[in-house]
Design a protein around this motif. Structure first.
Motif, PDB file in Angstrom:
ATOM      1  N   GLY A  76      79.636  73.434  -9.228  1.00  0.00           N
ATOM      2  CA  GLY A  76      78.654  72.763  -8.376  1.00  0.00           C
ATOM      3  C   GLY A  76      77.229  73.057  -8.793  1.00  0.00           C
ATOM      4  O   GLY A  76      76.371  72.165  -8.814  1.00  0.00           O
ATOM      5  N   THR A  77      76.964  74.302  -9.154  1.00  0.00           N
ATOM      6  CA  THR A  77      75.613  74.672  -9.574  1.00  0.00           C
ATOM      7  C   THR A  77      75.268  74.010 -10.905  1.00  0.00           C
ATOM      8  O   THR A  77      74.143  73.511 -11.088  1.00  0.00           O
ATOM      9  CB  THR A  77      75.473  76.207  -9.668  1.00  0.00           C
ATOM     10  OG1 THR A  77      75.771  76.758  -8.385  1.00  0.00           O
ATOM     11  CG2 THR A  77      74.070  76.615 -10.067  1.00  0.00           C
ATOM     12  N   LEU A  78      76.222  74.003 -11.834  1.00  0.00           N
ATOM     13  CA  LEU A  78      75.974  73.324 -13.116  1.00  0.00           C
ATOM     14  C   LEU A  78      75.687  71.844 -12.909  1.00  0.00           C
ATOM     15  O   LEU A  78      74.773  71.290 -13.518  1.00  0.00           O
ATOM     16  CB  LEU A  78      77.165  73.511 -14.053  1.00  0.00           C
ATOM     17  CG  LEU A  78      77.317  74.875 -14.693  1.00  0.00           C
ATOM     18  CD1 LEU A  78      78.620  74.962 -15.466  1.00  0.00           C
ATOM     19  CD2 LEU A  78      76.129  75.171 -15.603  1.00  0.00           C
ATOM     20  N   TRP A  79      76.483  71.212 -12.053  1.00  0.00           N
ATOM     21  CA  TRP A  79      76.259  69.789 -11.787  1.00  0.00           C
ATOM     22  C   TRP A  79      74.883  69.571 -11.137  1.00  0.00           C
ATOM     23  O   TRP A  79      74.161  68.643 -11.501  1.00  0.00           O
ATOM     24  CB  TRP A  79      77.354  69.218 -10.899  1.00  0.00           C
ATOM     25  CG  TRP A  79      77.120  67.759 -10.618  1.00  0.00           C
ATOM     26  CD1 TRP A  79      76.748  67.195  -9.440  1.00  0.00           C
ATOM     27  CD2 TRP A  79      77.204  66.702 -11.562  1.00  0.00           C
ATOM     28  NE1 TRP A  79      76.598  65.849  -9.585  1.00  0.00           N
ATOM     29  CE2 TRP A  79      76.868  65.509 -10.896  1.00  0.00           C
ATOM     30  CE3 TRP A  79      77.520  66.640 -12.919  1.00  0.00           C
ATOM     31  CZ2 TRP A  79      76.853  64.275 -11.528  1.00  0.00           C
ATOM     32  CZ3 TRP A  79      77.501  65.402 -13.540  1.00  0.00           C
ATOM     33  CH2 TRP A  79      77.176  64.242 -12.852  1.00  0.00           C
TER      34      TRP A  79
ATOM     35  N   GLY B  34      67.799  68.547 -12.925  1.00  0.00           N
ATOM     36  CA  GLY B  34      66.902  69.193 -13.871  1.00  0.00           C
ATOM     37  C   GLY B  34      66.317  70.493 -13.344  1.00  0.00           C
ATOM     38  O   GLY B  34      65.317  70.988 -13.860  1.00  0.00           O
ATOM     39  N   THR B  35      66.938  71.053 -12.326  1.00  0.00           N
ATOM     40  CA  THR B  35      66.461  72.284 -11.713  1.00  0.00           C
ATOM     41  C   THR B  35      66.915  73.485 -12.545  1.00  0.00           C
ATOM     42  O   THR B  35      68.058  73.523 -12.994  1.00  0.00           O
ATOM     43  CB  THR B  35      67.025  72.409 -10.281  1.00  0.00           C
ATOM     44  OG1 THR B  35      66.684  71.229  -9.554  1.00  0.00           O
ATOM     45  CG2 THR B  35      66.476  73.614  -9.558  1.00  0.00           C
ATOM     46  N   PRO B  36      66.035  74.474 -12.747  1.00  0.00           N
ATOM     47  CA  PRO B  36      66.452  75.668 -13.505  1.00  0.00           C
ATOM     48  C   PRO B  36      67.475  76.510 -12.732  1.00  0.00           C
ATOM     49  O   PRO B  36      67.683  76.334 -11.528  1.00  0.00           O
ATOM     50  CB  PRO B  36      65.160  76.446 -13.717  1.00  0.00           C
ATOM     51  CG  PRO B  36      64.141  75.833 -12.846  1.00  0.00           C
ATOM     52  CD  PRO B  36      64.628  74.499 -12.391  1.00  0.00           C
ATOM     53  N   LEU B  37      68.103  77.439 -13.462  1.00  0.00           N
ATOM     54  CA  LEU B  37      69.202  78.230 -12.907  1.00  0.00           C
ATOM     55  C   LEU B  37      68.821  78.972 -11.629  1.00  0.00           C
ATOM     56  O   LEU B  37      69.516  78.865 -10.615  1.00  0.00           O
ATOM     57  CB  LEU B  37      69.730  79.224 -13.944  1.00  0.00           C
ATOM     58  CG  LEU B  37      70.843  80.156 -13.463  1.00  0.00           C
ATOM     59  CD1 LEU B  37      72.062  79.377 -13.019  1.00  0.00           C
ATOM     60  CD2 LEU B  37      71.200  81.167 -14.548  1.00  0.00           C
ATOM     61  N   TRP B  38      67.748  79.745 -11.656  1.00  0.00           N
ATOM     62  CA  TRP B  38      67.410  80.555 -10.482  1.00  0.00           C
ATOM     63  C   TRP B  38      67.169  79.689  -9.247  1.00  0.00           C
ATOM     64  O   TRP B  38      67.686  79.982  -8.165  1.00  0.00           O
ATOM     65  CB  TRP B  38      66.203  81.457 -10.767  1.00  0.00           C
ATOM     66  CG  TRP B  38      65.901  82.344  -9.602  1.00  0.00           C
ATOM     67  CD1 TRP B  38      64.891  82.210  -8.701  1.00  0.00           C
ATOM     68  CD2 TRP B  38      66.664  83.481  -9.173  1.00  0.00           C
ATOM     69  NE1 TRP B  38      64.970  83.192  -7.744  1.00  0.00           N
ATOM     70  CE2 TRP B  38      66.044  83.989  -8.015  1.00  0.00           C
ATOM     71  CE3 TRP B  38      67.806  84.115  -9.659  1.00  0.00           C
ATOM     72  CZ2 TRP B  38      66.533  85.101  -7.341  1.00  0.00           C
ATOM     73  CZ3 TRP B  38      68.281  85.219  -8.983  1.00  0.00           C
ATOM     74  CH2 TRP B  38      67.643  85.701  -7.837  1.00  0.00           C
TER      75      TRP B  38
END
Length: 63
Positions: A17-20, A26-30
């Motif tokens: 879900g976070t990867l998608w 286009g949001t960064p990981l943190w």
């Protein structure tokens, strides 16, 4: 072992879900973790604990 399986399944959901979310917005990981994971961790941990307790109580009745 049930608790580990529940945690593994939840981790898979969080990762995918976070990867998608990161790819589609286009949001960064943190920032993605702050939006998509951290707010839900406490509730999900409590649900895993409740599920593990229920399995422990109900397993004898099912056998």
């Amino acid at each position: 072992i049930n608790t580990a399986a529940m945690a593994l399944g939840l981790s898979a959901c969080y990762i995918l879900g976070t990867l998608w979310f990161m790819i589609s917005t286009g949001t960064p990981l943190w920032a993605s973790l702050v939006s998509c994971v951290f707010p839900f961790l406490i509730g999900d941990v409590l649900k895993i604990i409740a599920g593990a307790l229920l399995v422990k109580k109900l397993r004898p009745a099912l056998h």
